[in-house]
Design a protein around this motif. Structure first.
Motif, PDB file in Angstrom:
ATOM      1  N   SER A   9      -7.412 -19.478  53.250  1.00 44.85           N
ATOM      2  CA  SER A   9      -8.112 -18.486  52.428  1.00 44.85           C
ATOM      3  C   SER A   9      -8.102 -17.124  53.102  1.00 44.85           C
ATOM      4  O   SER A   9      -7.957 -16.090  52.462  1.00 44.85           O
ATOM      5  CB  SER A   9      -9.564 -18.906  52.185  1.00 44.85           C
ATOM      6  N   PHE A  10      -8.259 -17.165  54.422  1.00 44.92           N
ATOM      7  CA  PHE A  10      -8.295 -15.891  55.157  1.00 44.92           C
ATOM      8  C   PHE A  10      -6.944 -15.189  55.070  1.00 44.92           C
ATOM      9  O   PHE A  10      -6.867 -13.988  54.849  1.00 44.92           O
ATOM     10  CB  PHE A  10      -8.675 -16.153  56.626  1.00 44.92           C
ATOM     11  N   GLY A  11      -5.866 -15.972  55.199  1.00 47.97           N
ATOM     12  CA  GLY A  11      -4.523 -15.407  55.094  1.00 47.97           C
ATOM     13  C   GLY A  11      -4.291 -14.819  53.709  1.00 47.97           C
ATOM     14  O   GLY A  11      -3.750 -13.716  53.557  1.00 47.97           O
ATOM     15  N   ALA A  12      -4.716 -15.559  52.687  1.00 42.01           N
ATOM     16  CA  ALA A  12      -4.555 -15.085  51.317  1.00 42.01           C
ATOM     17  C   ALA A  12      -5.361 -13.813  51.093  1.00 42.01           C
ATOM     18  O   ALA A  12      -4.908 -12.874  50.434  1.00 42.01           O
ATOM     19  CB  ALA A  12      -4.993 -16.171  50.339  1.00 42.01           C
ATOM     20  N   GLU A  52     -12.133 -17.832  61.033  1.00 36.58           N
ATOM     21  CA  GLU A  52     -12.416 -16.789  62.020  1.00 36.58           C
ATOM     22  C   GLU A  52     -11.342 -15.713  62.017  1.00 36.58           C
ATOM     23  O   GLU A  52     -11.441 -14.755  62.785  1.00 36.58           O
ATOM     24  CB  GLU A  52     -12.456 -17.396  63.419  1.00 36.58           C
ATOM     25  N   GLY A  53     -10.278 -15.932  61.217  1.00 37.19           N
ATOM     26  CA  GLY A  53      -9.173 -14.978  61.206  1.00 37.19           C
ATOM     27  C   GLY A  53      -8.148 -15.295  62.273  1.00 37.19           C
ATOM     28  O   GLY A  53      -7.318 -14.466  62.620  1.00 37.19           O
ATOM     29  N   ARG A  54      -8.210 -16.484  62.815  1.00 37.20           N
ATOM     30  CA  ARG A  54      -7.303 -16.885  63.892  1.00 37.20           C
ATOM     31  C   ARG A  54      -6.081 -17.586  63.293  1.00 37.20           C
ATOM     32  O   ARG A  54      -6.230 -18.585  62.591  1.00 37.20           O
ATOM     33  CB  ARG A  54      -8.064 -17.864  64.785  1.00 37.20           C
ATOM     34  N   ALA A  55      -4.885 -17.054  63.555  1.00 34.94           N
ATOM     35  CA  ALA A  55      -3.667 -17.705  63.046  1.00 34.94           C
ATOM     36  C   ALA A  55      -3.319 -18.858  63.969  1.00 34.94           C
ATOM     37  O   ALA A  55      -3.202 -18.678  65.180  1.00 34.94           O
ATOM     38  CB  ALA A  55      -2.524 -16.708  62.991  1.00 34.94           C
ATOM     39  N   GLN A  56      -3.209 -20.047  63.411  1.00 34.57           N
ATOM     40  CA  GLN A  56      -2.920 -21.226  64.219  1.00 34.57           C
ATOM     41  C   GLN A  56      -1.612 -21.844  63.781  1.00 34.57           C
ATOM     42  O   GLN A  56      -1.399 -22.098  62.599  1.00 34.57           O
ATOM     43  CB  GLN A  56      -4.032 -22.253  64.055  1.00 34.57           C
ATOM     44  N   LYS A  57      -0.776 -22.137  64.764  1.00 41.95           N
ATOM     45  CA  LYS A  57       0.542 -22.677  64.434  1.00 41.95           C
ATOM     46  C   LYS A  57       0.459 -24.182  64.215  1.00 41.95           C
ATOM     47  O   LYS A  57      -0.162 -24.905  64.987  1.00 41.95           O
ATOM     48  CB  LYS A  57       1.504 -22.364  65.586  1.00 41.95           C
ATOM     49  N   SER A  58       1.095 -24.614  63.154  1.00 42.76           N
ATOM     50  CA  SER A  58       1.153 -26.039  62.852  1.00 42.76           C
ATOM     51  C   SER A  58       2.610 -26.471  62.901  1.00 42.76           C
ATOM     52  O   SER A  58       3.481 -25.781  62.379  1.00 42.76           O
ATOM     53  CB  SER A  58       0.588 -26.272  61.446  1.00 42.76           C
ATOM     54  N   GLY A  74       4.434 -23.587  60.356  1.00 41.73           N
ATOM     55  CA  GLY A  74       3.909 -22.295  59.953  1.00 41.73           C
ATOM     56  C   GLY A  74       2.537 -22.072  60.545  1.00 41.73           C
ATOM     57  O   GLY A  74       2.041 -22.887  61.320  1.00 41.73           O
ATOM     58  N   ASN A  75       1.954 -20.937  60.181  1.00 36.97           N
ATOM     59  CA  ASN A  75       0.627 -20.591  60.684  1.00 36.97           C
ATOM     60  C   ASN A  75      -0.394 -20.639  59.561  1.00 36.97           C
ATOM     61  O   ASN A  75      -0.098 -20.255  58.423  1.00 36.97           O
ATOM     62  CB  ASN A  75       0.644 -19.181  61.270  1.00 36.97           C
ATOM     63  N   TRP A  76      -1.570 -21.116  59.876  1.00 34.56           N
ATOM     64  CA  TRP A  76      -2.673 -21.088  58.932  1.00 34.56           C
ATOM     65  C   TRP A  76      -3.777 -20.231  59.563  1.00 34.56           C
ATOM     66  O   TRP A  76      -4.060 -20.386  60.760  1.00 34.56           O
ATOM     67  CB  TRP A  76      -3.191 -22.513  58.668  1.00 34.56           C
ATOM     68  N   VAL A  77      -4.363 -19.334  58.762  1.00 30.11           N
ATOM     69  CA  VAL A  77      -5.369 -18.428  59.322  1.00 30.11           C
ATOM     70  C   VAL A  77      -6.748 -19.002  59.010  1.00 30.11           C
ATOM     71  O   VAL A  77      -7.124 -19.125  57.849  1.00 30.11           O
ATOM     72  CB  VAL A  77      -5.225 -17.005  58.731  1.00 30.11           C
ATOM     73  N   LEU A 136      -1.477 -23.016  51.409  1.00 28.96           N
ATOM     74  CA  LEU A 136      -0.123 -22.839  51.928  1.00 28.96           C
ATOM     75  C   LEU A 136      -0.184 -22.048  53.231  1.00 28.96           C
ATOM     76  O   LEU A 136      -1.160 -21.354  53.508  1.00 28.96           O
ATOM     77  CB  LEU A 136       0.745 -22.075  50.925  1.00 28.96           C
ATOM     78  N   SER A 137       0.888 -22.115  54.002  1.00 29.07           N
ATOM     79  CA  SER A 137       0.896 -21.386  55.271  1.00 29.07           C
ATOM     80  C   SER A 137       0.979 -19.894  55.011  1.00 29.07           C
ATOM     81  O   SER A 137       1.363 -19.445  53.927  1.00 29.07           O
ATOM     82  CB  SER A 137       2.072 -21.845  56.127  1.00 29.07           C
TER      83      SER A 137
END
Lengths: 280, 826
Positions: free
Chosen positions: B557-560, B640-646, B634-637, B344-345
């Motif tokens: 996974s990084f976001g979680a 690398e820990g980089r939040a990317q907007k989708s 939303g953003n997915w991290v 999830l985002s």
């Protein structure tokens, strides 16, 4: 069930289908069609009769693989049986001695004009056959057609024919060179028929076209094949398929033919993925 | 240096070709074989230019500038030469439509002929209007051809999944062959036969599938014609909109262009951009390229909220469903938990986390994947700061890369592309695992360990490096050294199942210097020896100065992990939550992700919030339909820990709503504060205000106690084979890809058991046969895939379970490895 005697790929995307159907063969006349179902779960489609052999009891049609049903048909071969092969349907073409008749055909229409050309020739007409192909490798039945034609012309986008013209350009140059044409017949895709009619309209040459709207039962019951001719609604299956091309509402026909395009595409993609794919 | 092109002066570096410099400056030179991701090839000869002072014409795609060079890109001789070349290229390509004056009118009227089986002109072609040949013909104003049309008459190849190959359209530019070899390292295809017979094909004319193709789709994306076409969308007209999204599959976070037509997805392709922020540099994998369309439109999609009435799930509206769920959850607050998918985002997870704390009085979300490799790394840390992390760009530049516990080529195919880039630049690839896999082919050293032997091997390497004397002033070094004293190098190697000299070679390679990366992933998780392995990797990184590259498995996974780091120490993990649910100490469970929960156990209230109908729905009191990644922004991290907007590509199917929306509304109904949001943008602002993405790791750097090998390997006894539970990435939320994509099922199926030829013969098992697998804890059935790389005595099954595949619990139990007996089912 009707047995397939022959199913061959003539040229890319065009296949000839010869079916054992003695009753159909006995009554077939130029310009008529048959309704075909490739399998019991499939849809019914109309195919113009391209030839018949009353002695052998066989009927021949040429079709283009342009949807799920025709793709299914193209996967069948001699010996296979199809559940529905009904005909001959529709009114036969008017065959009289008109003088000189120009027959324009493209795609499956190359085969569809053959019995009409043969009958017109037998009726004493001078027959000019104009075949349209994109390229030389798509031309078929050339010898067969030459035998029933007084003149044989090709429009193509191929160096082999030293031309890159389409049907109307050929018709115009034919008329410009002073050829006397009393009547014309055009069979093929809707665009070819429409273009041919536009080319003969200024000269007032009556041009018959074999309309190809979406058709379901082919016997006048469903009304799916309705088209407007001279402002009146006509059913291509029982009132046609031949109509005066100068009286046809082409814009409506083009629009109606696209009614189910999205569904047709999805159906074909689904069929290809489930039936032709390695997972099938 | 300075060069002039058509009289214009440019200052250039010399690293770019004349073609690239011209293109960057808006000077058009036709080219068909060159591609920015590929090495110069100079096959099509369309890009020829004149260079003053040199005789002849020169292909600009492999001409590099020299100081003072004067280039002419347009002249009468050049125009003539290019036209003649193009005529020859087109002589065997269906060209009628390219030179036809009626083309535009014809396209309007002949829409239906897109459905033909063989392409004999542009109006029939799947690449119509995005074909590079069409563009070049237009630019060069070619309007007739001096050759008779030739159709090669090659059979259209339909025997492979995902795409169809029609080499009658091929112009032999070689891009597909080169991208397969140069970028993807697969070399599945090549130009076979010679002269006029030349055609792209595989060795021995096998199917792509049998030649080792992984169906990444790179060849399809670089093809300038319609020779390679995606089966699922082959007859579709061009899309009417394109959305920039982030792939929901692995942690790489590939940027994808999702193409839509009248509000439905027709295809997804990698963003063509080669520069940051596109992490994938124009590449994708089979999951991102070919499965998203089917996933989003799956017949198993949940479209309307459902609540249980008189024992049956019945459809209802959102208002009624939310009121029902709020009423069910509220009295059970404090005895409730929330499990969420880390696909999830970040916005979804953030609001679910808030919701679980404020409304459920639980301790934040629990990721449905179970402990991720990031969690394992944190768990091992014990207050110390982890060794530095590598980025994807660092990996591509590393001199030494050790890959452990993960078949990166399958789990993170685009990270694998970066590893191959490093190998191409002269880097060394070291692969350690219990079986052969495709990565070994590119490795300078590939070590096969016994199943579970990884920690022992790492301890052995550490010992070997200590022998070379690697003193360190870091905290804990002496304790680390002492912890290895107990076992000899020979004992470690024996326990790992590796020869001592191989171990020393591995240590030697790691000690050679230059930037190094240790790549490891989810394959190491969930085993009894996971912690030992992670600790030993940590120490090895400090010993060698290598950077760690943990392959975060799921797209967020990084976001979680960032959110779950905020939980109190000792907060229950997934296993604890499921245990509590079974024991009845947990009263309510909110499942926003897959979990193996076949029955309600002691739960009083179960809510399933998902995009797909799944096993858990059978026991659920309420089922809430959630939007997929393509239906929400939303953003997915990424890893690398980089939040990317989708971006949102289409409207949610049916009445599905974004996960954050559902949680936010529920929180409101339950009287919880701080969860009211109206849009994803506002949630992201809040996330940024809280500084969630700024990772701060406390403590100083230091060694952990090493974990030397345990006792000798367990005895075979009644169960002769070791069964590996392999992590499988082939799912989205609760949907296994093989369930929704018929093509995917041919490629990879979690119902397979992989077994070596020798063991298969011993058990009388044939390819495709059904095998009965028995362990001390249970039984299951699986389809036999005889796999050359499996060592004797080892079999492998997919760990993909989630109650998705009808697989028995055994596969989940086999997360590390289990001993089994395999027999044939008659």
């Amino acid at each position: 069930m009707a047995k397939i005697l022959r199913r061959e790929r003539l040229v890319p995307n065009l296949h000839v289908l010869e079916v054992s159907a003695p009753e159909v063969a006995r009554k077939s006349l130029p310009g008529q069609f048959v309704m075909v179902m490739p399998d019991e779960r499939g849809e019914r489609i109309p195919l113009t009769i391209a030839d018949w052999d009353r002695e052998k009891g066989s009927v021949t049609a040429v079709f283009m693989t342009v949807g799920t049903t025709t793709h299914k048909l193209a996967r069948l071969s001699a010996g296979d049986e199809i559940p529905v092969f009904v005909g001959p349907l529709g009114k036969p073409s008017d065959i009289q001695n008109y003088g000189t008749v120009l027959l324009a055909g493209g795609c499956f229409g190359i085969a569809a004009i053959y019995p009409i050309a043969r009958a017109l020739k037998e009726a004493g007409n001078k027959v000019i056959t104009l075949i349209d192909v994109k390229a030389g490798y798509l031309l078929y039945w050339e010898e067969k057609l030459r035998k029933v034609s007084d003149r044989f012309l090709v429009s193509a986008r191929d160096h082999r024919f030293a031309t890159k013209d389409y049907v109307p350009a050929k018709i115009k140059s034919l008329l410009a060179e002073g050829a006397k044409v009393d009547r014309a017949v055009a069979i093929g895709c809707t665009y070819l028929m429409y273009s041919a009619c536009e080319a003969t309209r200024p000269a007032g040459i009556k041009t018959m076209v074999s309309l190809n709207p979406i058709m379901v039962d082919g016997t006048g019951m469903c009304g799916a094949c309705r088209c407007a001719v001279e402002g009146k609604t006509r059913f291509a299956c029982v009132d046609g398929p031949d109509f005066d091309g100068h009286a046809v509402d082409w814009a409506e026909l083009f629009a109606r033919r696209k009614s189910y395009l999205d569904d047709e595409i999805r159906s074909l993609c689904y069929w290809e993925r489930t039936q032709l794919a390695p997972c099938a | 240096m300075n060069i002039t092109i058509d009289g214009r002066r440019f200052e250039v570096q010399g690293t770019k070709t004349v073609l690239e410099i011209a293109k960057e400056n808006g000077i058009y030179i036709p080219a068909l074989c060159s591609h920015p991701r590929l090495a110069p090839y100079a096959a099509c000869r369309l890009c020829v230019v004149e260079i003053k002072g040199r005789s002849g014409l020169h292909p600009s795609c492999n001409t590099y500038p020299e100081d003072g060079m004067a280039v002419v890109t347009d002249s009468e001789p050049l125009r003539l030469q290019r036209l003649k070349t193009l005529e020859l290229i087109l002589s065997e390509h269906p060209n009628a439509c390219l030179i036809c004056a009626e083309k535009e009118k014809c396209e309007d009227h002949k829409a239906s002929i897109r459905k033909v089986g063989e392409v004999t002109g542009c109006v029939f072609c799947p690449s119509n209007r995005r074909c590079e040949l069409q563009e070049v013909v237009g630019k060069l104003k070619l309007d007739s051809l001096p050759y008779d049309s030739v159709y090669r008459g090659l059979e259209v190849r339909r025997g492979d999944p995902f795409f169809i190959q029609d080499y009658n359209l091929c112009i032999l530019c070689g891009r597909c062959v080169r991208v397969c070899r140069e970028v993807r390292g697969a070399a599945v295809i090549s130009i076979v036969r010679r002269g006029s017979e030349a055609v792209v094909g595989t060795a021995l004319d096998r199917k792509l599938m049998d030649a080792g193709c992984q169906f990444c789709g790179a060849c399809v994306d670089v093809c300038p014609t319609g020779a390679l076409a995606e089966r699922a969308s082959r007859h579709e007209p061009p899309p009417d909109a394109v959305a920039k999204t982030v792939c929901p599959h692995c942690g790489v976070g590939c940027r994808l262009d999702v193409e839509t037509l009248q509000g439905r997805i027709v295809a997804s392709r990698p963003d063509a951009s080669l520069e940051a922020p596109a992490v994938n540099r124009g590449q994708a994998c089979v999951r991102g390229r070919f499965t998203l369309r089917d996933t989003v439109a799956s017949p198993r999609r949940l479209r309307r909220p459902m609540i249980r009435k008189d024992g049956k799930l019945v459809e209802t509206g959102w208002d009624a469903a939310l009121a029902f769920v709020a009423a069910g959850l509220k009295p059970r607050a404090g005895k409730a938990a929330l499990v969420a998918s880390s696909q999830l985002s970040l916005e979804d997870l953030f609001v679910l986390d808030l919701f679980s704390r404020s409304a459920l009085k639980a301790d934040g979300i629990v990721a449905s994947l179970g402990p991720s490799i990031l969690d394992e790394l944190s768990a091992a840390a014990g207050g110390l700061k982890a060794p530095p992390r590598a980025s994807l760009a660092d990996v591509a530049k590393a001199r030494t890369i050790l890959v452990l516990g993960e078949n990166v080529a399958v789990s993170h195919p685009v990270a694998w592309v970066e590893i191959l880039d490093a190998v191409r630049r002269g880097g060394r690839l070291l692969v350690v695992g219990p079986k052969d896999d495709p990565m070994s082919r590119h490795a300078s050293l590939s070590l096969k360990v016994r199943p579970g032997g990884e920690p022992a091997l790492l301890a052995a390497v550490s010992k070997a490096l200590l022998e070379k004397g690697a003193p360190s002033g870091l905290k804990g070094f002496d304790a680390f050294k002492r912890s290895l004293d107990g076992s000899s190098l020979a004992a470690c190697c024996e326990s790992a199942g590796v020869k001592e000299e191989d171990c020393r070679r591995l240590a030697g390679a790691l000690a050679e210097g230059g930037p190094a990366a240790l790549v490891f992933g989810q394959g190491l998780c969930g085993a009894p020896w996971t912690k030992a392995c992670v600790s030993n990797l940590w120490n090895l990184a400090l010993q060698t100065g290598a950077a760690l590259f943990p392959l975060a498995e799921e797209s967020d996974s990084f976001g979680a992990w960032l959110l779950m780091r905020r939980r109190a120490a000792g907060a229950p993990d997934l296993a604890a939550v499921l245990r509590a649910a079974a024991a009845g100490t947990l009263k309510a469970l909110y499942l926003a992700g897959p979990a193996s929960l076949p029955a309600k156990h002691g739960l009083e209230f179960l809510v399933v919030q998902d995009s797909f109908m799944n096993d858990s729905c059978q026991a659920a009191d309420a089922v809430l339909p959630a939007a997929t990644f393509a239906e929400t922004e939303g953003n997915w991290v990424n890893l690398e820990g980089r939040a990317q907007k989708s971006m949102k590509a289409i409207e949610p199917l049916g009445e599905a709503k974004p996960d954050w929306w559902i949680a936010s509304r529920l929180a409101g109904l339950m009287g919880a504060d701080g969860c009211a949001f109206e849009g994803a943008d506002r949630i992201k602002e809040r996330i940024d205000e809280e500084g969630l993405l700024a990772v701060r790791e406390e403590g100083g750097q230091g060694f952990l106690a090493a974990c030397p090998p345990g006792g000798p390997a367990d005895k075979a006894g009644e169960y002769p084979l070791v069964l590996l539970g392999e992590y499988s990435p082939d799912y989205y939320r609760t949907l296994a890809l093989c369930q929704t994509s018929p093509d995917f099922k041919v490629l990879r199926d979690p119902g397979w058991i992989k077994i070596g030829p020798e063991d298969a013969a011993g058990a009388g098992l044939q390819e495709g046969a059904t095998a009965h697998v028995e362990s001390s804890s249970g039984t299951m059935e699986a389809v036999v895939r005889i796999t050359a790389g499996m060592p004797k005595g080892v079999a492998a099954v997919s760990r993909l379970d989630h109650g998705l595949s009808g697989f028995s619990r055994l596969s989940a139990a086999a997360a590390g490895s289990a001993r089994v007996k395999i027999t044939r089912v008659n």
